[in-house]
Motif scaffolding. Structure first.
Motif, PDB file in Angstrom:
ATOM      1  N   ALA A   1      -5.380   4.405  38.508  1.00  0.00           N
ATOM      2  CA  ALA A   1      -3.994   4.497  38.977  1.00  0.00           C
ATOM      3  C   ALA A   1      -3.876   5.554  40.071  1.00  0.00           C
ATOM      4  CB  ALA A   1      -3.077   4.846  37.816  1.00  0.00           C
TER       5      ALA A   1
ATOM      6  N   SER B   1      -8.633   7.847  31.478  1.00  0.00           N
ATOM      7  CA  SER B   1      -7.174   7.811  31.371  1.00  0.00           C
ATOM      8  C   SER B   1      -6.545   7.190  32.608  1.00  0.00           C
ATOM      9  CB  SER B   1      -6.628   9.226  31.157  1.00  0.00           C
ATOM     10  OG  SER B   1      -7.132   9.788  29.969  1.00  0.00           O
TER      11      SER B   1
ATOM     12  N   SER C   1      -7.168   3.446  32.513  1.00  0.00           N
ATOM     13  CA  SER C   1      -6.310   2.737  31.557  1.00  0.00           C
ATOM     14  C   SER C   1      -4.886   2.615  32.079  1.00  0.00           C
ATOM     15  CB  SER C   1      -6.333   3.428  30.194  1.00  0.00           C
ATOM     16  OG  SER C   1      -5.737   4.706  30.233  1.00  0.00           O
ATOM     17  N   LEU C   2      -4.407   3.623  32.822  1.00  0.00           N
ATOM     18  CA  LEU C   2      -3.095   3.494  33.471  1.00  0.00           C
ATOM     19  C   LEU C   2      -3.113   2.351  34.479  1.00  0.00           C
ATOM     20  CD1 LEU C   2      -1.993   7.161  34.275  1.00  0.00           C
ATOM     21  CD2 LEU C   2      -1.214   5.701  32.412  1.00  0.00           C
TER      22      LEU C   2
ATOM     23  N   THR D   1      -2.855  -0.974  32.609  1.00  0.00           N
ATOM     24  CA  THR D   1      -1.554  -1.426  32.120  1.00  0.00           C
ATOM     25  C   THR D   1      -0.666  -1.904  33.265  1.00  0.00           C
ATOM     26  OG1 THR D   1      -1.740   0.112  30.259  1.00  0.00           O
ATOM     27  CG2 THR D   1       0.417  -0.855  30.641  1.00  0.00           C
ATOM     28  N   THR D   2      -0.751  -1.258  34.429  1.00  0.00           N
ATOM     29  CA  THR D   2       0.017  -1.766  35.575  1.00  0.00           C
ATOM     30  C   THR D   2      -0.560  -3.095  36.052  1.00  0.00           C
ATOM     31  OG1 THR D   2      -1.274  -0.389  37.104  1.00  0.00           O
ATOM     32  CG2 THR D   2       0.801   0.503  36.309  1.00  0.00           C
TER      33      THR D   2
ATOM     34  N   GLY E   1      -4.401   0.768  25.796  1.00  0.00           N
ATOM     35  CA  GLY E   1      -3.006   1.023  26.144  1.00  0.00           C
ATOM     36  C   GLY E   1      -2.129   1.327  24.949  1.00  0.00           C
TER      37      GLY E   1
ATOM     38  N   CYS F   1      -2.556  10.914  23.555  1.00  0.00           N
ATOM     39  CA  CYS F   1      -1.899  10.323  24.729  1.00  0.00           C
ATOM     40  C   CYS F   1      -1.742  11.374  25.820  1.00  0.00           C
ATOM     41  CB  CYS F   1      -0.522   9.777  24.349  1.00  0.00           C
ATOM     42  SG  CYS F   1      -0.548   8.547  23.014  1.00  0.00           S
TER      43      CYS F   1
ATOM     44  N   ASP G   1       1.476   5.266  29.618  1.00  0.00           N
ATOM     45  CA  ASP G   1       1.232   4.042  30.386  1.00  0.00           C
ATOM     46  C   ASP G   1       2.362   3.030  30.245  1.00  0.00           C
ATOM     47  OD1 ASP G   1       0.346   3.620  27.651  1.00  0.00           O
ATOM     48  OD2 ASP G   1      -0.599   1.761  28.352  1.00  0.00           O
TER      49      ASP G   1
ATOM     50  N   ALA H   1       4.126   1.658  33.489  1.00  0.00           N
ATOM     51  CA  ALA H   1       4.110   0.218  33.731  1.00  0.00           C
ATOM     52  C   ALA H   1       5.521  -0.345  33.874  1.00  0.00           C
ATOM     53  CB  ALA H   1       3.370  -0.486  32.595  1.00  0.00           C
TER      54      ALA H   1
END
Length: 308
Positions: free
Chosen positions: A48, A90, A93-94, A97-98, A115, A129, A133, A137
């Motif tokens: 991200a 991290s 993973s962001l 999710t987007t 996520g 966390c 996310d 998102a």
């Protein structure tokens, strides 16, 4: 084909021996889904960009995390030791999710094989966390054509406290948390809609309470997109859950969410969310229920979206 978003880095960062976080479940789930030869297409995300994180989180907090200068007491609240690979994981993973949002808007439904980092607040992380996310998102979805309202349906057993707090000033993001009332976190800021359930709640009571309320929420708020956190820590054998759903109950929950969104022609970006067991392999059949429910409803979902 059902888009599934995954990256090998999800199970690749160092943790102390005996750590509670089920790091290998992401790799094991990916391998299981590959072996089943299902009608799915795997998509790999990129990291991200900083600006979408700063739009949700305190830039000073973000900088401290990225640089490794976050005070130790705050890292302990997150629950992970800092490492460069943790940060890369991290950020990836962001991005995942987007990307799940983008794929869902294209096909009607997409699933992220990680996520659900809903305990991350504006300027601190918590409960495994770092960054939220779900909120990132949702903000991303609202930049897309035709998306004016996003509903986050959070069925992880733990209350989505970070999401609720971050979304409180955003009327275009509706938060709906279904959780165990006597579980982490101790402080639970109000979501748009909260459904706290007592310890030991079983399949029938869970579904009878949740699904009619979901019907009402969809009718009242009329979201243009749903982001669904399908945590399996509601299972009766979960190490951190305290609810008592069976594997079939989890399937019925997931199928209930997806079929209702399909009936309303609402695209769904789903994440697999939480699930905790000392033997990570035990979690795979539980997370698989989301994919099986998605495949069950995906053909009709696609057809309904194309006809709209």
């Amino acid at each position: 084909m059902l888009p599934l978003i995954y990256h090998p880095i999800y199970s690749d960062f160092p943790l102390p021996e005996g750590h509670r976080y089920p790091l290998q479940k992401y790799r094991l789930l990916f391998e299981r889904l590959q072996a089943l030869a299902l009608p799915v297409a795997f998509c790999q995300p990129t990291t991200a960009q900083r600006e979408i994180i700063d739009a949700v989180h305190d830039p000073a907090y973000v900088s401290q995390l990225l640089e490794g200068s976050l005070p130790l007491v705050k890292m302990r609240r997150i629950g992970f030791p800092w490492s460069e690979s943790l940060i890369k994981r991290s950020l990836t993973s962001l991005g995942g999710t987007t990307l799940t949002v983008d794929q869902a808007l294209r096909t009607g439904l997409a699933i992220h094989l990680t996520g659900g980092y809903h305990h991350a607040h504006y300027d601190f992380g918590s409960g495994f966390c770092l960054f939220n996310d779900l909120m990132i998102a949702a903000r991303h979805a609202l930049t897309q054509p035709g998306i004016e309202t996003v509903m986050i349906v959070d069925c992880d057993v733990h209350h989505g406290d970070g999401t609720a707090a971050l979304a409180s000033s955003h009327p275009d993001i509706v938060t709906f948390s279904v959780h165990c009332e006597k579980n982490f976190p101790s402080r639970k800021p109000a979501s748009t809609l909260d459904l706290p359930l007592p310890i030991g709640t079983q399949d029938s009571d869970y579904l009878d309470a949740f699904l009619p309320l979901l019907d009402l929420a969809l009718a009242q708020h009329r979201p243009d997109m749903v982001i669904y956190d399908a945590g399996v820590d509601v299972h009766t054998d979960d190490a951190l859950g305290y609810l008592s759903l069976t594997t079939e109950g989890i399937f019925q929950r997931d199928a209930g969410v997806l079929s209702r969104c399909a009936a309303h022609q609402i695209p769904v970006a789903a994440v697999i969310g939480g699930g905790y067991h000392d033997t990570h392999e035990q979690l795979i059949p539980l997370h698989e229920q989301l994919i099986q429910a998605a495949i069950t409803h995906f053909p009709d979902f696609s057809a309904s979206l194309e006809a709209s």
